[in-house]
Write a protein that holds these residues in place. Sequence first.
Motif, PDB file in Angstrom:
ATOM      1  N   ARG A 191       0.678   3.885  -3.082  1.00 13.23           N
ATOM      2  CA  ARG A 191       0.511   5.290  -2.989  1.00 13.23           C
ATOM      3  C   ARG A 191       1.394   6.228  -3.344  1.00 13.23           C
ATOM      4  NH1 ARG A 191       0.445   6.201   2.858  1.00 13.23           N
ATOM      5  NH2 ARG A 191       0.694   4.014   3.282  1.00 13.23           N
ATOM      6  N   SER A 243       0.762  -1.449  -0.046  1.00 10.64           N
ATOM      7  CA  SER A 243      -0.169  -0.125   0.080  1.00 10.64           C
ATOM      8  C   SER A 243       0.906   1.314   0.206  1.00 10.64           C
ATOM      9  CB  SER A 243      -0.984  -0.041   1.186  1.00 10.64           C
ATOM     10  OG  SER A 243       0.049   0.065   2.435  1.00 10.64           O
ATOM     11  N   LYS A 279       1.137   8.813  -6.564  1.00 11.17           N
ATOM     12  CA  LYS A 279       1.179  10.021  -6.446  1.00 11.17           C
ATOM     13  C   LYS A 279       2.071  10.777  -7.360  1.00 11.17           C
ATOM     14  CE  LYS A 279       0.513  13.569  -3.060  1.00 11.17           C
ATOM     15  NZ  LYS A 279      -0.677  13.985  -2.742  1.00 11.17           N
TER      16      LYS A 279
END
Length: 78
Positions: A37, A33, A41
């Motif tokens: 992420r 995760s 981003k």
Amino acid sequence: MQPHESSVHYSKWDDSSRDEVSMAAVSSTEEASCGRRVAQKLCSGKLGIAMKVLGGVALFWVTFILGYVTGYYVHKCK
């Protein structure tokens, strides 16, 4: 460090003669995760576009400087 687990998913399509096999490496949830992420981003939206543009400009200048230096030493008068 934990060993990586892998899962295999096999599905046969009823209307076609093709088979689908997919393999996925499964690591710990926190690592996946966090990495997902960061990648999400940096690779999407306005920040992603800016990162791609900056990467392209940096790659251009590195290539240009390497070519210039190489050309200088290849064509140097003796």
